[in-house]
Motif scaffolding. Structure first.
Motif: not given
Length: 74
Positions: A31-45
């Motif tokens: 996991p690379l991070g979460a933003a906007f109160e957890g609505r956006l999630f970014v993970e490695e490809f």
């Protein structure tokens, strides 16, 4: 990147960090991070072949998949 209507991204990030930290399942994308109160999630490809088409084409060993799923859920 994945966007959700709820805080699911934060929960996914926490869960995947815990799994990877414990070394229980190294096949989970980082996991690379979460933003906007957890609505956006970014993970490695992860460069890989999708599971379902591989399974249907006979390119997946069901015993290996079962073993990895057992490890994940242990």
């Amino acid at each position: 990147m994945r966007y959700f209507g709820d805080d699911r991204g934060r929960r996914i990030a926490e869960m995947t960090r815990a799994i990877r930290t414990e070394g229980l399942f190294p096949y989970v994308p980082r996991p690379l991070g979460a933003a906007f109160e957890g609505r956006l999630f970014v993970e490695e490809f992860v460069q890989a072949e999708e599971f379902t088409p591989s399974l249907l084409a006979g390119r997946v060993d069901p015993e290996v998949i079962a073993s990895r799923l057992r490890s994940l859920h242990a």
